[in-house]
Design a protein around this motif. Structure first.
Motif, short mmCIF file in Angstrom:
data_model
loop_
_atom_site.label_atom_id
_atom_site.label_comp_id
_atom_site.label_asym_id
_atom_site.label_seq_id
_atom_site.Cartn_x
_atom_site.Cartn_y
_atom_site.Cartn_z
N THR A 38 0.86 -1.17 0.00
CA THR A 38 0.00 0.00 0.00
C THR A 38 0.90 1.22 0.00
O THR A 38 1.52 1.55 1.00
CB THR A 38 -0.92 0.00 1.23
OG1 THR A 38 -1.69 -1.20 1.23
CG2 THR A 38 -1.86 1.18 1.20
N VAL A 85 -5.76 6.57 7.90
CA VAL A 85 -6.74 5.49 8.01
C VAL A 85 -6.77 4.72 6.69
O VAL A 85 -6.93 5.31 5.62
CB VAL A 85 -8.14 6.03 8.33
CG1 VAL A 85 -9.16 4.89 8.41
CG2 VAL A 85 -8.13 6.81 9.65
N VAL A 86 -6.60 3.40 6.79
CA VAL A 86 -6.57 2.54 5.60
C VAL A 86 -7.48 1.33 5.86
O VAL A 86 -7.34 0.66 6.89
CB VAL A 86 -5.14 2.05 5.30
CG1 VAL A 86 -5.12 1.20 4.02
CG2 VAL A 86 -4.18 3.22 5.17
N PRO A 87 -8.41 1.02 4.95
CA PRO A 87 -9.23 -0.18 5.12
C PRO A 87 -8.37 -1.44 5.22
O PRO A 87 -7.36 -1.57 4.51
CB PRO A 87 -10.11 -0.20 3.86
CG PRO A 87 -10.12 1.22 3.39
CD PRO A 87 -8.76 1.78 3.74
N LEU A 88 -8.78 -2.35 6.08
CA LEU A 88 -8.03 -3.61 6.25
C LEU A 88 -7.87 -4.35 4.93
O LEU A 88 -6.83 -4.97 4.68
CB LEU A 88 -8.76 -4.49 7.27
CG LEU A 88 -8.20 -5.90 7.50
CD1 LEU A 88 -6.78 -5.83 8.05
CD2 LEU A 88 -9.10 -6.69 8.44
N GLU A 89 -8.86 -4.28 4.07
CA GLU A 89 -8.84 -4.99 2.80
C GLU A 89 -7.61 -4.64 1.97
O GLU A 89 -7.10 -5.48 1.22
CB GLU A 89 -10.11 -4.64 2.01
CG GLU A 89 -10.25 -5.34 0.67
CD GLU A 89 -10.70 -6.79 0.79
OE1 GLU A 89 -10.43 -7.55 -0.15
OE2 GLU A 89 -11.31 -7.15 1.82
N GLU A 90 -7.10 -3.42 2.10
CA GLU A 90 -5.94 -3.03 1.29
C GLU A 90 -4.67 -3.75 1.71
O GLU A 90 -3.78 -3.98 0.88
CB GLU A 90 -5.74 -1.51 1.38
CG GLU A 90 -6.84 -0.72 0.70
CD GLU A 90 -6.49 0.74 0.53
OE1 GLU A 90 -5.28 1.05 0.37
OE2 GLU A 90 -7.40 1.59 0.57
N LEU A 119 -5.55 -1.28 15.01
CA LEU A 119 -6.48 -1.93 14.10
C LEU A 119 -7.80 -2.05 14.84
O LEU A 119 -7.86 -2.64 15.91
CB LEU A 119 -5.98 -3.31 13.65
CG LEU A 119 -6.64 -3.84 12.37
CD1 LEU A 119 -5.79 -4.93 11.73
CD2 LEU A 119 -8.04 -4.38 12.59
N CYS A 141 -12.20 -2.62 14.49
CA CYS A 141 -13.25 -3.23 13.67
C CYS A 141 -14.63 -2.73 14.08
O CYS A 141 -15.63 -3.40 13.85
CB CYS A 141 -13.20 -4.76 13.80
SG CYS A 141 -11.64 -5.51 13.32
N THR A 173 -16.09 -0.58 10.21
CA THR A 173 -15.51 -1.49 9.23
C THR A 173 -14.06 -1.71 9.63
O THR A 173 -13.42 -0.80 10.18
CB THR A 173 -15.57 -0.91 7.80
OG1 THR A 173 -14.89 0.35 7.79
CG2 THR A 173 -17.01 -0.72 7.36
N HIS A 182 -10.34 -1.51 9.90
CA HIS A 182 -9.39 -0.55 9.32
C HIS A 182 -8.17 -0.41 10.20
O HIS A 182 -8.21 -0.64 11.40
CB HIS A 182 -10.06 0.82 9.14
CG HIS A 182 -10.47 1.46 10.43
ND1 HIS A 182 -11.67 1.17 11.06
CD2 HIS A 182 -9.85 2.39 11.22
CE1 HIS A 182 -11.77 1.87 12.18
NE2 HIS A 182 -10.68 2.62 12.30
N GLU A 222 -5.40 2.22 11.63
CA GLU A 222 -5.33 3.65 11.97
C GLU A 222 -3.93 3.94 12.51
O GLU A 222 -3.52 3.36 13.51
CB GLU A 222 -6.39 3.96 13.03
CG GLU A 222 -6.58 5.42 13.33
CD GLU A 222 -7.78 5.65 14.23
OE1 GLU A 222 -7.75 6.61 15.01
OE2 GLU A 222 -8.73 4.83 14.18
#
Length: 280
Positions: A39, A60-65, A125, A127, A130, A132, A134
């Motif tokens: 990322t 802040v980055v979504p966990l999915e990334e 991290l 949840c 959603t 994510h 941080e």
């Protein structure tokens, strides 16, 4: 050629084609560890956040990334754990299942050295809405107090804090720096419920793994591997250069290192967690 001639003669005698021979199936190769997703541009995605103590940068980055498919796997595992039946002993690992997702917080620090030095990055991290990551970054030494204040705003009386070797290092460091900055004006800082996954990981995997370092568990238990990761010993010097020059190119590797650490923490937690079970 000899095999083909023999086959033709046998077909002539039998007056019909013989079934073709099939090659024996090859054994399936062992599933390799999946590379951790890259990322880029984390620093550019940050936004200044103000607290009563000043400002710091929040990324802040979504966990999915960082972990494609991770949120779905976590949800399925949690459903399995909460629907499991049977009497279960209530312990720290059961508490993980009870607290996931909204009250679970994974924490990892990056510091300027051992105990007594400043911390400059807190990776979380969460949840609650959603999943994510941080990242709370002090862009200079004066922003450490604001980073700590933001952390304390995140923790509530229901928070279950997850760390890896955090009872020996991360949490004592947080408390020490909080005390130095007088955030609670001389009164003891609150103590959240804290589960250190290092000890549970050793109990479960030390007999089958060469060691129980976080990246060993990541590679051999979580089946993910890192490339281009920065050694922890280099991190304080990288931060010092960032403070002096404002050039964030090297710092990107530190941010990514910290983010992946908390992702691995959550992955390990859900693997270690026990079913809630039913009483009676």
């Amino acid at each position: 050629m000899l095999e083909e001639r023999l086959r033709s003669r046998l077909e002539a005698l039998n007056r019909q084609p013989l079934p073709a021979t099939k090659a024996a199936p090859r054994p399936a190769a062992a599933k390799p560890a999946q590379p951790v997703q890259s990322t880029a541009g984390l620093l550019d995605r940050g936004e200044p956040v103000a607290t009563a103590s000043g400002e710091h940068l929040r990324i802040v980055v979504p966990l999915e990334e960082f972990w494609p498919g991770g949120p779905e796997l976590l949800a399925k595992r949690h459903t399995f754990l909460t629907e499991a039946t049977g009497e279960r002993k209530e312990d720290e690992l059961t508490a993980i299942t009870r607290s996931f997702p909204e009250h679970l917080v994974c924490l990892d620090l990056e510091t300027c050295g051992l105990a007594g030095n400043a911390l400059f990055l807190i990776g979380l991290l969460r949840c609650d809405l959603t999943p994510h990551v941080e990242l709370l970054l002090a862009r200079n030494y004066s922003e450490e107090r604001s980073v700590l204040e933001a952390l304390w705003q995140t923790l509530t009386g229901e928070t279950l804090l997850l760390t890896f070797n955090g009872k020996s290092f991360d949490w004592p460091m947080v408390v020490d720096r909080t005390t130095r900055h007088l955030l609670f004006r001389g009164t003891p800082a609150p103590e959240p419920t804290h589960v250190d996954l290092l000890h549970h990981s050793r109990r479960k995997w030390r007999a089958s793994l060469p060691d129980c370092k976080l990246q060993t568990l990541e590679r051999m238990v979580c089946r993910r591997s890192r490339t281009g990761d920065i050694p922890g010993s280099q991190i304080p010097a990288v931060y010092q250069r960032y403070v002096e020059t404002g050039d964030g190119n090297e710092l990107e590797a530190v941010l990514r290192h910290n983010a992946i650490d908390v992702v691995t923490l959550l992955d390990l937690a859900i693997r270690l967690a026990k079913p809630i079970g039913q009483s009676g």
